[in-house]
Design a protein around this motif. Structure first.
Motif, PDB file in Angstrom:
ATOM      1  N   LEU A  99      29.507  45.752  46.714  1.00 13.76           N
ATOM      2  CA  LEU A  99      30.931  45.504  46.494  1.00 13.76           C
ATOM      3  C   LEU A  99      31.102  44.549  45.317  1.00 13.76           C
ATOM      4  N   VAL A 100      32.209  44.745  44.582  1.00 10.04           N
ATOM      5  CA  VAL A 100      32.574  43.831  43.496  1.00 10.04           C
ATOM      6  C   VAL A 100      34.067  43.564  43.621  1.00 10.04           C
ATOM      7  N   LYS A 101      34.426  42.270  43.533  1.00 10.02           N
ATOM      8  CA  LYS A 101      35.837  41.899  43.607  1.00 10.02           C
ATOM      9  C   LYS A 101      36.121  40.841  42.550  1.00 10.02           C
ATOM     10  N   ILE A 102      37.383  40.917  42.046  1.00 15.38           N
ATOM     11  CA  ILE A 102      37.828  39.895  41.107  1.00 15.38           C
ATOM     12  C   ILE A 102      39.124  39.314  41.656  1.00 15.38           C
ATOM     13  N   TRP A 103      39.170  37.966  41.714  1.00 10.82           N
ATOM     14  CA  TRP A 103      40.294  37.245  42.298  1.00 10.82           C
ATOM     15  C   TRP A 103      40.974  36.388  41.242  1.00 10.82           C
ATOM     16  N   LEU A 104      42.298  36.304  41.395  1.00 11.47           N
ATOM     17  CA  LEU A 104      43.020  35.309  40.600  1.00 11.47           C
ATOM     18  C   LEU A 104      42.779  33.935  41.215  1.00 11.47           C
ATOM     19  N   PRO A 105      43.012  32.869  40.486  1.00 11.23           N
ATOM     20  CA  PRO A 105      42.794  31.526  41.041  1.00 11.23           C
ATOM     21  C   PRO A 105      43.593  31.262  42.306  1.00 11.23           C
ATOM     22  N   ASP A 106      44.734  32.010  42.529  1.00 15.23           N
ATOM     23  CA  ASP A 106      45.519  31.780  43.745  1.00 15.23           C
ATOM     24  C   ASP A 106      45.078  32.683  44.893  1.00 15.23           C
ATOM     25  N   ALA A 107      43.853  33.242  44.808  1.00 14.94           N
ATOM     26  CA  ALA A 107      43.238  34.077  45.859  1.00 14.94           C
ATOM     27  C   ALA A 107      43.895  35.431  45.986  1.00 14.94           C
ATOM     28  N   THR A 108      44.533  35.942  44.887  1.00 11.99           N
ATOM     29  CA  THR A 108      45.089  37.301  44.890  1.00 11.99           C
ATOM     30  C   THR A 108      44.032  38.249  44.369  1.00 11.99           C
ATOM     31  N   LEU A 109      43.791  39.320  45.108  1.00 12.97           N
ATOM     32  CA  LEU A 109      42.770  40.291  44.737  1.00 12.97           C
ATOM     33  C   LEU A 109      43.329  41.232  43.675  1.00 12.97           C
ATOM     34  N   VAL A 110      42.682  41.233  42.468  1.00 15.52           N
ATOM     35  CA  VAL A 110      43.160  42.085  41.359  1.00 15.52           C
ATOM     36  C   VAL A 110      42.222  43.248  41.115  1.00 15.52           C
ATOM     37  N   TYR A 111      41.007  43.205  41.639  1.00 14.93           N
ATOM     38  CA  TYR A 111      40.097  44.350  41.488  1.00 14.93           C
ATOM     39  C   TYR A 111      39.146  44.327  42.671  1.00 14.93           C
ATOM     40  N   SER A 112      38.848  45.544  43.179  1.00 14.13           N
ATOM     41  CA  SER A 112      37.880  45.687  44.261  1.00 14.13           C
ATOM     42  C   SER A 112      37.350  47.092  44.250  1.00 14.13           C
ATOM     43  N   THR A 113      36.142  47.249  44.682  1.00 17.42           N
ATOM     44  CA  THR A 113      35.575  48.578  44.835  1.00 17.42           C
ATOM     45  C   THR A 113      36.427  49.388  45.810  1.00 17.42           C
ATOM     46  N   ASN A 114      36.979  48.700  46.807  1.00 20.59           N
ATOM     47  CA  ASN A 114      37.895  49.309  47.758  1.00 20.59           C
ATOM     48  C   ASN A 114      39.302  49.101  47.217  1.00 20.59           C
ATOM     49  N   LYS A 115      39.899  50.143  46.647  1.00 20.17           N
ATOM     50  CA  LYS A 115      41.189  50.028  45.961  1.00 20.17           C
ATOM     51  C   LYS A 115      42.341  49.706  46.911  1.00 20.17           C
ATOM     52  N   GLU A 116      42.153  49.945  48.216  1.00 21.89           N
ATOM     53  CA  GLU A 116      43.260  49.777  49.151  1.00 21.89           C
ATOM     54  C   GLU A 116      43.646  48.312  49.336  1.00 21.89           C
ATOM     55  N   THR A 117      42.729  47.423  49.072  1.00 26.50           N
ATOM     56  CA  THR A 117      43.004  46.002  49.320  1.00 26.50           C
ATOM     57  C   THR A 117      43.502  45.274  48.077  1.00 26.50           C
ATOM     58  N   ILE A 118      43.573  45.969  46.924  1.00 23.22           N
ATOM     59  CA  ILE A 118      44.005  45.308  45.682  1.00 23.22           C
ATOM     60  C   ILE A 118      45.456  44.866  45.842  1.00 23.22           C
ATOM     61  N   GLY A 119      45.749  43.655  45.385  1.00 19.37           N
ATOM     62  CA  GLY A 119      47.091  43.101  45.475  1.00 19.37           C
ATOM     63  C   GLY A 119      47.281  42.164  46.663  1.00 19.37           C
ATOM     64  N   GLY A 120      46.361  42.224  47.607  1.00 13.38           N
ATOM     65  CA  GLY A 120      46.452  41.319  48.767  1.00 13.38           C
ATOM     66  C   GLY A 120      45.985  39.913  48.410  1.00 13.38           C
ATOM     67  N   ARG A 121      46.406  39.000  49.216  1.00 20.79           N
ATOM     68  CA  ARG A 121      46.022  37.599  48.983  1.00 20.79           C
ATOM     69  C   ARG A 121      45.223  37.117  50.202  1.00 20.79           C
ATOM     70  N   HIS A 126      35.507  29.542  49.469  1.00 24.66           N
ATOM     71  CA  HIS A 126      34.610  29.980  48.392  1.00 24.66           C
ATOM     72  C   HIS A 126      35.395  30.170  47.094  1.00 24.66           C
ATOM     73  N   ILE A 127      36.577  30.781  47.190  1.00 20.36           N
ATOM     74  CA  ILE A 127      37.407  30.998  45.992  1.00 20.36           C
ATOM     75  C   ILE A 127      37.848  29.660  45.420  1.00 20.36           C
ATOM     76  N   ALA A 128      38.234  28.720  46.332  1.00 18.75           N
ATOM     77  CA  ALA A 128      38.657  27.402  45.875  1.00 18.75           C
ATOM     78  C   ALA A 128      37.526  26.682  45.148  1.00 18.75           C
ATOM     79  N   ALA A 129      36.280  26.812  45.680  1.00 21.06           N
ATOM     80  CA  ALA A 129      35.138  26.166  45.033  1.00 21.06           C
ATOM     81  C   ALA A 129      34.858  26.798  43.675  1.00 21.06           C
ATOM     82  N   ALA A 130      34.970  28.151  43.588  1.00 18.10           N
ATOM     83  CA  ALA A 130      34.722  28.824  42.313  1.00 18.10           C
ATOM     84  C   ALA A 130      35.768  28.442  41.280  1.00 18.10           C
ATOM     85  N   VAL A 131      37.039  28.286  41.684  1.00 18.48           N
ATOM     86  CA  VAL A 131      38.092  27.859  40.753  1.00 18.48           C
ATOM     87  C   VAL A 131      37.747  26.497  40.151  1.00 18.48           C
TER      88      VAL A 131
END
Length: 464
Positions: A99-121, A126-131
């Motif tokens: 799986l590959v996912k790309i998140w905005l800094p506010d934890a919004t999913l902008v890309y995922s191998t699973n297209k159905e979850t794109i746009g969810g927050r 882990h996201i907070a630490a990466a930011v």
């Protein structure tokens, strides 16, 4: 050899000492070594996970970073960037990534191998630490909500979160999340845990074996000493019983010897009375018979005084040796009889204070009391001038105390004790008689004050 009695016979060495130590040591060492193995494996796991995280962070920076630059000015990826990402994962790189996912800094999913979850927050630490610029990684079994579709894989995955920077800066514009197949890493970690446990077990087993052998040797040594001690106690009790039996026999022998001595003295006194005294008495009659001189010869005038003197001496000796009949008399009556006989023989007065004595005293003890009074009063009459003659007798807890005293001039003659009296065997014989009955004897004589004979006899000294 007789066996021990009482609690000694139930004493046994503890055979379970080594077994109990082995159980306690095995539990303690196993827990300690298990914790050690766990700590080592956790350290190794953390190190391997850190390496995997660093590798995943480099992958996201190299492959996902250039394709995520749209997010520096927009909140979504362009169709071209998403197609390139799909093509990238469909190629050779996709073999390593599940799986590959790309998140905005506010934890919004902008890309995922699973297209159905794109746009969810979906916020996470882990996201907070990466930011904040920190890459993190862990094992994941896809339990999160956004991974519901991939949950059926039931495969351990390595989940890595890494910051994606604007090109040429340290500004975090997105967070890349990569899932790689973690089966190899999980197998390596399991192998490391097993190996660590094996190494710890290999080190622990000889330690436990050595400790067990040492404790078993010490336990056998203690058991041997305990057995020897028990045997020594048994032998000591046996010897103590023998000594006690011999002591009782010796006590009985002393009593019998004292009784036999009295009987011997009585027989000697009776023989003197029935033999020499009778002959000398007959001689006196013949010497003093007027008809003995009819033949014309006059008898020697010195014969009669000499004969009377011999007769007196023999009577004195026999009187001292022969005891009056004491059979049936209590100890109190026996002592009063000795005082009465002395008063009648000497014509003097004796002050007496006689307490209540046990009626069941052994005959040798009663005779010894009589002899002490007899010899003490005779001593007071001849050496103390019959001044202040006194007899005191009383019972104590385990003994009979007797004091025969006078208020005469006192005797300070060292030969006094070894000399024989006219009616007995003297102070030395009296001392031996008392000590033979396990009593104590003391002669106290002071010039101008008087003389005391003090003695103590055991009240419980009876023939078995």
């Amino acid at each position: 050899m007789i066996g021990p009695s009482g609690k000694i016979g139930s004493m046994t060495a503890s055979p379970g000492l080594a077994r109990r130590f082995l159980l306690a040591a095995a539990t303690t060492i196993a827990v300690s070594m298990g914790l050690l193995a766990m700590a080592i494996s956790q350290r190794i796991e953390a190190s391997m996970m850190r390496t995997a995280t660093e590798e995943g962070a480099r992958f996201t920076e190299v492959f996902l970073g250039p394709l995520a630059q749209d997010l520096a000015i927009s909140r979504s990826l362009s169709p071209e960037s998403m197609k390139k990402l799909d093509d990238l994962l469909a190629g050779k790189s996709g073999e390593r990534m599940i799986l590959v996912k790309i998140w905005l800094p506010d934890a919004t999913l902008v890309y995922s191998t699973n297209k159905e979850t794109i746009g969810g927050r979906f916020p996470s630490h882990h996201i907070a630490a990466a930011v904040e610029g920190k890459a993190t990684g862990e094992f994941d079994y896809l339990q999160d909500v956004e991974n519901a579709a991939e949950k059926l894989l039931h495969t351990p995955l390595v989940e890595i979160y890494a910051p994606l920077f604007r090109t040429g800066t340290q500004e975090v514009i997105a967070v890349g999340e990569v899932y790689t197949d973690g089966r190899t890493l999980a197998a390596d970690l399991a192998s490391i845990r097993f190996t660590s446990a094996g190494i710890v077990g290999a080190v622990t087993a000889p330690m436990m074996l050595i400790l067990f052998l040492m404790v078993r040797g010490a336990s056998n040594l203690v058991n041997g000493y305990q057995s020897t001690l028990i045997q020594n106690v048994v032998e000591a009790k046996y010897l103590a019983a023998q000594n006690d039996r011999l002591r009782r026999l010796a006590d009985d022998a002393r009593l019998e010897a004292a009784d036999s001595n009295e009987n011997l003295l009585a027989r000697i006194g009776q023989d003197l009375h029935d033999g020499p005294i009778q002959l000398v008495s007959l001689l006196m009659l013949k010497v003093t018979d007027p008809t003995a001189t009819r033949g014309g010869s006059a008898h020697d005038p010195a014969i009669e005084p000499l004969t009377r003197r011999i007769l007196t001496e023999l009577r004195n000796i026999s009187t001292g040796l022969v005891l009056p009949e004491l059979e049936g008399l209590t100890p109190n009556e026996t002592i009063r009889l000795a005082v009465q006989n002395h008063e009648e023989a000497t014509g003097t007065t004796v002050s007496s204070q006689i307490g209540d004595l046990p009626a069941d005293l052994a005959r040798p003890v009663t005779i010894c009391l009589y002899r002490i009074v007899q010899e003490g009063l005779n001593n007071a009459f001849h050496h103390g001038k019959a001044i202040g003659q006194r007899v005191e007798v009383w019972a104590e807890a385990q003994s009979i105390a007797i004091v025969v005293s006078d208020s005469g001039p006192g005797v300070v003659d060292s030969r006094r004790e070894s000399s024989r009296s006219r009616t007995g065997l003297g102070i030395a014989g009296l001392r031996n008689r008392v000590e033979a009955l396990k009593g104590t004897f003391e002669l106290i004589s002071q010039r101008g004050i008087g003389t005391q004979i003090r003695a103590k006899l055991p009240a419980t000294f009876t023939v078995n």
